[in-house]
Design a protein around this motif. Structure first.
Motif, mmCIF file in Angstrom:
data_model
loop_
_atom_site.group_PDB
_atom_site.id
_atom_site.type_symbol
_atom_site.label_atom_id
_atom_site.label_comp_id
_atom_site.label_asym_id
_atom_site.label_seq_id
_atom_site.Cartn_x
_atom_site.Cartn_y
_atom_site.Cartn_z
ATOM 1 N N LEU A 162 0.835 -1.203 0.000
ATOM 2 C CA LEU A 162 0.000 0.000 0.000
ATOM 3 C C LEU A 162 0.867 1.249 0.000
ATOM 4 O O LEU A 162 0.691 2.172 -0.811
ATOM 5 N N SER A 163 1.844 1.261 0.894
ATOM 6 C CA SER A 163 2.724 2.413 1.037
ATOM 7 C C SER A 163 3.579 2.614 -0.221
ATOM 8 O O SER A 163 3.772 3.739 -0.688
ATOM 9 N N GLU A 164 4.081 1.504 -0.798
ATOM 10 C CA GLU A 164 4.897 1.622 -2.006
ATOM 11 C C GLU A 164 4.061 2.108 -3.185
ATOM 12 O O GLU A 164 4.554 2.834 -4.039
ATOM 13 N N PHE A 165 2.792 1.697 -3.227
ATOM 14 C CA PHE A 165 1.911 2.155 -4.308
ATOM 15 C C PHE A 165 1.813 3.670 -4.265
ATOM 16 O O PHE A 165 1.905 4.351 -5.288
ATOM 17 N N TYR A 166 1.644 4.199 -3.058
ATOM 18 C CA TYR A 166 1.576 5.649 -2.880
ATOM 19 C C TYR A 166 2.873 6.304 -3.343
ATOM 20 O O TYR A 166 2.860 7.272 -4.108
ATOM 21 N N HIS A 167 4.017 5.758 -2.915
ATOM 22 C CA HIS A 167 5.315 6.325 -3.306
ATOM 23 C C HIS A 167 5.484 6.338 -4.823
ATOM 24 O O HIS A 167 5.877 7.346 -5.403
ATOM 25 N N LEU A 168 5.178 5.200 -5.457
ATOM 26 C CA LEU A 168 5.365 5.097 -6.904
ATOM 27 C C LEU A 168 4.411 6.034 -7.630
ATOM 28 O O LEU A 168 4.753 6.636 -8.644
ATOM 29 N N GLN A 169 3.191 6.174 -7.086
ATOM 30 C CA GLN A 169 2.179 7.051 -7.681
ATOM 31 C C GLN A 169 2.675 8.501 -7.638
ATOM 32 O O GLN A 169 2.596 9.224 -8.631
ATOM 33 N N VAL A 170 3.196 8.918 -6.492
ATOM 34 C CA VAL A 170 3.668 10.294 -6.319
ATOM 35 C C VAL A 170 4.840 10.565 -7.244
ATOM 36 O O VAL A 170 4.911 11.609 -7.898
ATOM 37 N N GLU A 171 5.766 9.597 -7.326
ATOM 38 C CA GLU A 171 6.958 9.809 -8.146
ATOM 39 C C GLU A 171 6.697 9.539 -9.626
ATOM 40 O O GLU A 171 7.563 9.782 -10.462
ATOM 41 N N GLY A 172 5.517 9.018 -9.939
ATOM 42 C CA GLY A 172 5.191 8.723 -11.333
ATOM 43 C C GLY A 172 6.077 7.658 -11.937
ATOM 44 O O GLY A 172 6.400 7.700 -13.117
ATOM 45 N N GLU A 173 6.504 6.697 -11.121
ATOM 46 C CA GLU A 173 7.403 5.648 -11.619
ATOM 47 C C GLU A 173 6.722 4.284 -11.636
ATOM 48 O O GLU A 173 7.374 3.260 -11.458
ATOM 49 N N MET A 174 5.402 4.282 -11.808
ATOM 50 C CA MET A 174 4.667 3.025 -11.747
ATOM 51 C C MET A 174 4.987 2.161 -12.969
ATOM 52 O O MET A 174 4.681 2.528 -14.096
ATOM 53 N N SER A 211 3.958 11.376 3.345
ATOM 54 C CA SER A 211 3.134 12.167 4.242
ATOM 55 C C SER A 211 3.059 11.474 5.605
ATOM 56 O O SER A 211 3.557 10.365 5.786
ATOM 57 N N PHE A 212 2.404 12.132 6.542
ATOM 58 C CA PHE A 212 2.279 11.567 7.880
ATOM 59 C C PHE A 212 1.537 10.230 7.839
ATOM 60 O O PHE A 212 1.957 9.257 8.476
ATOM 61 N N ALA A 213 0.446 10.178 7.061
ATOM 62 C CA ALA A 213 -0.351 8.948 6.987
ATOM 63 C C ALA A 213 0.487 7.785 6.477
ATOM 64 O O ALA A 213 0.403 6.661 6.997
ATOM 65 N N ILE A 214 1.321 8.058 5.460
ATOM 66 C CA ILE A 214 2.156 7.003 4.883
ATOM 67 C C ILE A 214 3.226 6.561 5.879
ATOM 68 O O ILE A 214 3.575 5.381 5.967
ATOM 69 N N LYS A 215 3.719 7.527 6.673
ATOM 70 C CA LYS A 215 4.693 7.174 7.718
ATOM 71 C C LYS A 215 4.042 6.239 8.748
ATOM 72 O O LYS A 215 4.673 5.302 9.235
ATOM 73 N N VAL A 216 2.773 6.535 9.090
ATOM 74 C CA VAL A 216 2.067 5.690 10.065
ATOM 75 C C VAL A 216 1.923 4.272 9.512
ATOM 76 O O VAL A 216 2.187 3.287 10.211
ATOM 77 N N VAL A 217 1.534 4.171 8.231
ATOM 78 C CA VAL A 217 1.399 2.849 7.594
ATOM 79 C C VAL A 217 2.736 2.113 7.630
ATOM 80 O O VAL A 217 2.807 0.941 8.008
ATOM 81 N N GLY A 218 3.827 2.810 7.282
ATOM 82 C CA GLY A 218 5.154 2.201 7.294
ATOM 83 C C GLY A 218 5.573 1.784 8.693
ATOM 84 O O GLY A 218 6.146 0.710 8.892
ATOM 85 N N PHE A 219 5.242 2.621 9.676
ATOM 86 C CA PHE A 219 5.598 2.329 11.060
ATOM 87 C C PHE A 219 4.915 1.051 11.532
ATOM 88 O O PHE A 219 5.536 0.177 12.127
ATOM 89 N N VAL A 220 3.617 0.937 11.220
ATOM 90 C CA VAL A 220 2.873 -0.271 11.610
ATOM 91 C C VAL A 220 3.458 -1.493 10.896
ATOM 92 O O VAL A 220 3.608 -2.567 11.497
ATOM 93 N N ALA A 221 3.846 -1.327 9.618
ATOM 94 C CA ALA A 221 4.423 -2.444 8.868
ATOM 95 C C ALA A 221 5.722 -2.921 9.531
ATOM 96 O O ALA A 221 5.944 -4.124 9.683
#
Lengths: 279, 102
Positions: free
Chosen positions: A102-114, B57-67
């Motif tokens: 989930l978190s990586e999807f967000y990162h890739l989406q933001v960076e446009g590197e999907m 963002s903060f939300a993504i940090k929280v998700v990463g922290f829980v992971a």
């Protein structure tokens, strides 16, 4: 990726394999577990050298918190409650895989590197990881006799399962195509929805299975989490995740078959009971 | 592309290795093996560390922290509980052997 980290990952993979090999005999089993743990330490320390230095404090805090909870619960658990403890650790592993994707999807989406690979493996990781997480939670609750004791089923369960699975596929496709199928849902919202739908699916797949079959179900979910870790390895392009996850996915599948035949409970029947409960 | 092909090659080899590793295991060791492989997929913690280390963002940090929290719990709890399980094997081992001989 730095060459040293890559080589350390290979060493860790070798230690995992030697560890599992030694776990096949009672005399060497305990040392096998230790060797695998050393391999894990090598992989984790090697990873510290490829991440940003500033993030170490946050990572350290999360690791210490998780390690303390893991160690205390592992030390305190009654010997008879071991299977549900394994289910709990397996569940959090699957949950971690889903959250990472989930978190990586967000990162890739933001960076446009999907890339296409990442777009395909993110929903897959979330699906498997989330099913494994909630499935393990239900297995834990059943064995601890806190909830869902016995076989729980309701009318049209099979239809609901099928609808959920189709929903996951549609939402996943929506995320990959950037919202082309369901324009009102952004890609990130879609993968969050995949996570939620898969979590419900994980619950529904395990509640109809009786408590006696739970060790086999936990073994199967263990293999699932391995596959989720391997899939997340493709998302992150990380070799130790692919190797470690795949070995567990494959050996876990074989182990599940061995366990079900040793206990005289055919695997097909158990899964069928889960899927076709109230068919 | 080259990278992806290498990853796929590793996937296939690791899958066959996993199948081969678990063959003719005594029933006694099924649960410890499940528990140990459960700890090994805690290697997902590596992924958690990488994802928590990247900007967000903060939300993504929280998700990463829980992971990372989940991953660390998987690793430490998994190996620890396996070690306890296998620790029980030590005393009854001679008895098991005797029964087989007799």
């Amino acid at each position: 990726m730095q060459v040293a980290t890559f080589l350390a990952y290979l060493a860790a993979a070798a230690l995992f394999i030697v560890g599992i090999r030694r776990l096949r005999k009672p005399e060497t089993a305990r040392s096998g577990n230790t060797i695998a743990a050393v391999g894990m330490t090598v992989a984790l320390v090697a990873t510290l050298f490829v991440i940003r230095f500033e993030s170490l404090l946050l990572i350290g805090a999360a690791v210490i918190l998780g390690a303390v909870v893991g160690a205390v619960s592992a030390q305190r658990v009654q010997m008879t409650a071991m299977p549900q403890m394994v289910a709990a650790y397996n569940g959090v592993g699957g949950g971690a895989a889903a959250l990472i994707a989930l978190s990586e999807f967000y990162h890739l989406q933001v960076e446009g590197e999907m890339s296409l690979v990442a777009a395909l493996t993110v929903p897959l990781t979330i699906l498997i990881g989330s099913v494994s997480f909630m499935g393990s939670v239900v297995a834990f609750l059943k064995l601890q006799e806190l909830a869902f004791t016995g076989a729980v089923s309701f009318p049209l369960q099979q239809v609901v399962n099928a609808l959920l699975f189709v929903g996951v596929l549609v939402l996943g496709a929506n995320a990959i195509t950037g919202g082309a199928i369901l324009p009102f849902l952004s890609p990130v919202a879609s993968v969050v929805a995949v996570l939620a739908a898969s979590a419900v699916l994980g619950v529904l797949l395990v509640i109809p299975i009786g408590g006696a079959d739970m060790p086999i179900v936990i073994s199967l979910l263990n293999a699932f989490t391995g596959l989720a870790a391997a899939a997340s390895g493709f998302v992150l392009e990380n070799y130790i995740l692919i190797i470690g996850g795949t070995i567990v996915g494959a050996s876990g599948t074989i182990l599940t078959r061995l366990m079900s035949s040793a206990l005289g409970r055919p695997l097909g029947k158990i899964i069928f009971a889960g899927i076709a409960a109230a068919g | 592309m080259q990278e992806l092909l290498a990853q796929l090659a590793i996937l296939i080899i690791a899958a066959f290795l996993g199948f081969e590793l678990i063959s003719r295991v005594p029933n006694l060791l099924h649960t410890p093996l499940m528990s140990a492989t459960n700890a090994i997929h805690g290697v997902i913690l590596v992924g958690g560390m990488i994802t928590l280390a990247s900007e967000g963002s903060f939300a993504i940090k929280v998700v990463g922290f829980v992971a990372v929290f989940f991953g660390a719990m998987n690793v430490v709890g998994g190996f620890w509980v396996t070690n306890r399980m296998l620790g029980m094997f030590r005393p009854p081992r001679p008895r098991v052997k005797k029964r087989r001989e007799g």
